[in-house]
Motif scaffolding. Structure first.
Motif, PDB file in Angstrom:
ATOM      1  N   LEU A   1      25.872  66.409  53.299  1.00 23.54           N
ATOM      2  CA  LEU A   1      25.185  67.120  52.225  1.00 23.54           C
ATOM      3  C   LEU A   1      25.737  66.813  50.821  1.00 23.54           C
ATOM      4  CD1 LEU A   1      22.914  69.082  51.607  1.00 23.54           C
ATOM      5  CD2 LEU A   1      24.532  70.968  51.911  1.00 23.54           C
ATOM      6  N   PRO A   2      27.058  66.836  50.592  1.00 23.38           N
ATOM      7  CA  PRO A   2      27.544  66.486  49.245  1.00 23.38           C
ATOM      8  C   PRO A   2      27.129  65.081  48.808  1.00 23.38           C
ATOM      9  CG  PRO A   2      29.266  67.599  50.471  1.00 23.38           C
ATOM     10  CD  PRO A   2      28.157  67.326  51.447  1.00 23.38           C
ATOM     11  N   ASN A   3      27.111  64.116  49.730  1.00 25.82           N
ATOM     12  CA  ASN A   3      26.660  62.764  49.385  1.00 25.82           C
ATOM     13  C   ASN A   3      25.193  62.765  48.962  1.00 25.82           C
ATOM     14  OD1 ASN A   3      29.153  61.738  49.986  1.00 25.82           O
ATOM     15  ND2 ASN A   3      28.547  60.766  51.900  1.00 25.82           N
ATOM     16  N   ILE A   4      24.373  63.508  49.699  1.00 23.22           N
ATOM     17  CA  ILE A   4      22.946  63.562  49.398  1.00 23.22           C
ATOM     18  C   ILE A   4      22.701  64.193  48.026  1.00 23.22           C
ATOM     19  CG2 ILE A   4      20.733  64.560  50.109  1.00 23.22           C
ATOM     20  CD1 ILE A   4      21.724  64.375  53.005  1.00 23.22           C
TER      21      ILE A   4
ATOM     22  N   LEU B   1      24.822  64.590  45.413  1.00 21.66           N
ATOM     23  CA  LEU B   1      25.341  63.784  44.307  1.00 21.66           C
ATOM     24  C   LEU B   1      24.490  62.539  44.086  1.00 21.66           C
ATOM     25  CD1 LEU B   1      29.190  64.068  44.908  1.00 21.66           C
ATOM     26  CD2 LEU B   1      27.884  65.070  43.042  1.00 21.66           C
ATOM     27  N   SER B   2      23.998  61.949  45.170  1.00 22.37           N
ATOM     28  CA  SER B   2      23.176  60.743  45.030  1.00 22.37           C
ATOM     29  C   SER B   2      21.838  61.040  44.378  1.00 22.37           C
ATOM     30  CB  SER B   2      22.960  60.100  46.406  1.00 22.37           C
ATOM     31  OG  SER B   2      24.188  59.663  46.950  1.00 22.37           O
ATOM     32  N   LEU B   3      21.345  62.261  44.553  1.00 25.21           N
ATOM     33  CA  LEU B   3      20.101  62.654  43.906  1.00 25.21           C
ATOM     34  C   LEU B   3      20.302  62.984  42.431  1.00 25.21           C
ATOM     35  CD1 LEU B   3      18.521  64.916  46.686  1.00 25.21           C
ATOM     36  CD2 LEU B   3      17.796  62.622  46.010  1.00 25.21           C
ATOM     37  N   LEU B   4      21.499  63.468  42.089  1.00 26.72           N
ATOM     38  CA  LEU B   4      21.755  63.915  40.724  1.00 26.72           C
ATOM     39  C   LEU B   4      22.306  62.817  39.822  1.00 26.72           C
ATOM     40  CD1 LEU B   4      23.389  67.409  41.416  1.00 26.72           C
ATOM     41  CD2 LEU B   4      21.020  66.931  40.755  1.00 26.72           C
ATOM     42  N   LEU B   5      23.016  61.832  40.415  1.00 26.94           N
ATOM     43  CA  LEU B   5      23.740  60.852  39.611  1.00 26.94           C
ATOM     44  C   LEU B   5      23.390  59.435  40.061  1.00 26.94           C
ATOM     45  CD1 LEU B   5      27.272  62.531  39.745  1.00 26.94           C
ATOM     46  CD2 LEU B   5      25.666  62.622  37.825  1.00 26.94           C
TER      47      LEU B   5
ATOM     48  N   TRP C   1      28.279  56.421  40.083  1.00 26.63           N
ATOM     49  CA  TRP C   1      28.850  57.680  39.620  1.00 26.63           C
ATOM     50  C   TRP C   1      28.991  58.664  40.783  1.00 26.63           C
ATOM     51  CZ3 TRP C   1      27.327  59.669  34.138  1.00 26.63           C
ATOM     52  CH2 TRP C   1      27.470  58.629  33.209  1.00 26.63           C
ATOM     53  N   ALA C   2      27.948  58.735  41.591  1.00 30.11           N
ATOM     54  CA  ALA C   2      27.970  59.663  42.724  1.00 30.11           C
ATOM     55  C   ALA C   2      29.140  59.360  43.650  1.00 30.11           C
ATOM     56  CB  ALA C   2      26.653  59.571  43.490  1.00 30.11           C
ATOM     57  N   HIS C   3      29.371  58.076  43.914  1.00 32.75           N
ATOM     58  CA  HIS C   3      30.477  57.689  44.796  1.00 32.75           C
ATOM     59  C   HIS C   3      31.824  58.080  44.195  1.00 32.75           C
ATOM     60  CE1 HIS C   3      32.616  55.351  47.834  1.00 32.75           C
ATOM     61  NE2 HIS C   3      33.327  54.826  46.853  1.00 32.75           N
ATOM     62  N   SER C   4      32.001  57.819  42.912  1.00 30.83           N
ATOM     63  CA  SER C   4      33.282  58.099  42.257  1.00 30.83           C
ATOM     64  C   SER C   4      33.542  59.597  42.135  1.00 30.83           C
ATOM     65  CB  SER C   4      33.313  57.445  40.872  1.00 30.83           C
ATOM     66  OG  SER C   4      33.206  56.038  40.982  1.00 30.83           O
ATOM     67  N   TYR C   5      32.532  60.338  41.685  1.00 25.03           N
ATOM     68  CA  TYR C   5      32.733  61.774  41.495  1.00 25.03           C
ATOM     69  C   TYR C   5      32.830  62.519  42.811  1.00 25.03           C
ATOM     70  CZ  TYR C   5      32.259  61.505  36.448  1.00 25.03           C
ATOM     71  OH  TYR C   5      32.486  61.230  35.121  1.00 25.03           O
ATOM     72  N   ALA C   6      32.309  61.934  43.891  1.00 21.52           N
ATOM     73  CA  ALA C   6      32.484  62.548  45.212  1.00 21.52           C
ATOM     74  C   ALA C   6      33.962  62.605  45.582  1.00 21.52           C
ATOM     75  CB  ALA C   6      31.696  61.768  46.258  1.00 21.52           C
TER      76      ALA C   6
END
Length: 331
Positions: free
Chosen positions: A27-30, A32-36, A40-45
């Protein structure tokens, strides 16, 4: 905008979702990937999961009635020690482990009375551990969690818990894990289909001992530079926690934190015995009894030993704090 179940970029094609480490259903990957953007999503995760892990450790220690300063110190040592902060297996492992202290915290709340929200929350946390991307680390986490629950209920309870009450709590724990597995079924089914076609399907007993912790790795408790000789396995958390550990050992028996100290001392010793792999009669006996050879690198249990050392260090800090405020109670 593509759901990456398959990639043509590995050999003649590869079912990358089945491999699991990308965390396709996590869920967090999904979110963040939708928002960023993807990078960026990978790094901020990664940053997000350090926050989740530290906050979870703090919440658990507060639940165990440690003072805020001691809980902060315990979370700080765990988060920036080598177990979590750089010397463990990979970032996917750390994402999986980030939810472990939250599971402990919810379990502790269940001891005062099981509620439906606790069962559902625990199931959700179990699914997050499974879907984060490292199934073996999640499985090891569940093993340690179960050992913790058994020790907590039968040997280190807060008060008197009836036998029926203990079995009721264990039943709901099992129900939570089962629900977590059910939520994770799409990932588990894909991973199973890949696993039975890989070399993991035909492993022998010796495979389960590959990556056992070397006893010489204990030297990293003081000399962090030695970790390069032990595949990155390290106990190093700094010099300060060593003194806190000694303080916890010397804490008076009348202290309420003594129970938590003894609990995590046993948990740490058991984790180390499992991490030693083929050098540990306990681990060898478990492998021979269950004949499960698909998981290698028992040294992965090391992170739970470091978790325990962080808890004990927090207790040592609280011991020293109380001794400085109440000097007449120094033991």
């Amino acid at each position: 905008g593509i759901f990456p179940l398959w990639t043509p970029l590995i050999q003649c094609g590869f079912p990358i979702a089945a491999e699991g480490q990308m965390g396709l259903f996590y869920l967090p990957n999904i979110i963040l990937s939708l928002l960023l953007p993807v990078r960026w999503a990978h790094s901020y995760a990664n940053l997000l999961h350090f926050l989740i892990a530290g906050w979870g450790m703090y919440a658990y220690l507060r639940q165990m009635k440690l003072m805020p300063a001691a809980a902060f110190i315990g979370a700080f040592i765990y988060l920036f020690g080598t177990a979590y902060g750089g010397a463990y297996y990979n970032i996917t492992s750390l994402k999986t482990l980030a939810w472990f202290p939250w599971m402990l915290m919810i379990f502790e709340r269940m001891l005062s009375g099981v509620r439906l929200w606790q069962v559902l929350t625990l199931a959700f946390l179990a699914s997050l551990m499974i879907l984060a991307g490292y199934l073996q680390v999640a499985a090891l986490g569940f093993v340690i969690f179960l050992v913790y629950a058994l020790l907590r209920l039968w040997f280190f309870p807060d008060g008197v818990i009836s036998l029926a009450g203990k079995w009721t709590i264990l039943f709901f724990l099992g129900l939570s894990i089962a629900l977590g597995i059910l939520i994770s079924a799409p990932q588990l089914w894909l991973t199973f289909q890949l696993a039975i076609q890989s070399n993991r399907a035909v492993t022998s007993e010796g495979y389960a001992y590959v990556g056992s912790l070397s006893p010489l790795a204990f030297s990293t408790l003081v000399f962090s530079v030695f970790q390069g000789h032990f595949n990155g396995n390290s106990f190093y958390m700094g010099v300060f926690p060593i003194f806190l550990f000694i303080a916890a050992v010397c804490a008076g028996k009348e202290r309420e934190e003594r129970r938590v100290f003894r609990l995590w001392l046993w948990m740490t010793v058991l984790s180390l015995l499992l991490a030693l792999g083929q050098l540990s009669p306990l681990y060898v006996a478990i492998v021979k009894i269950f004949r499960f050879y698909a998981f290698r690198t028992p040294a992965k249990f090391l992170v739970f030993a470091c978790f325990g050392l962080s808890v004990i260090s927090a207790i040592g800090f609280q011991t020293l704090w109380r001794a400085s405020i109440f000097p007449n109670e120094i033991v």
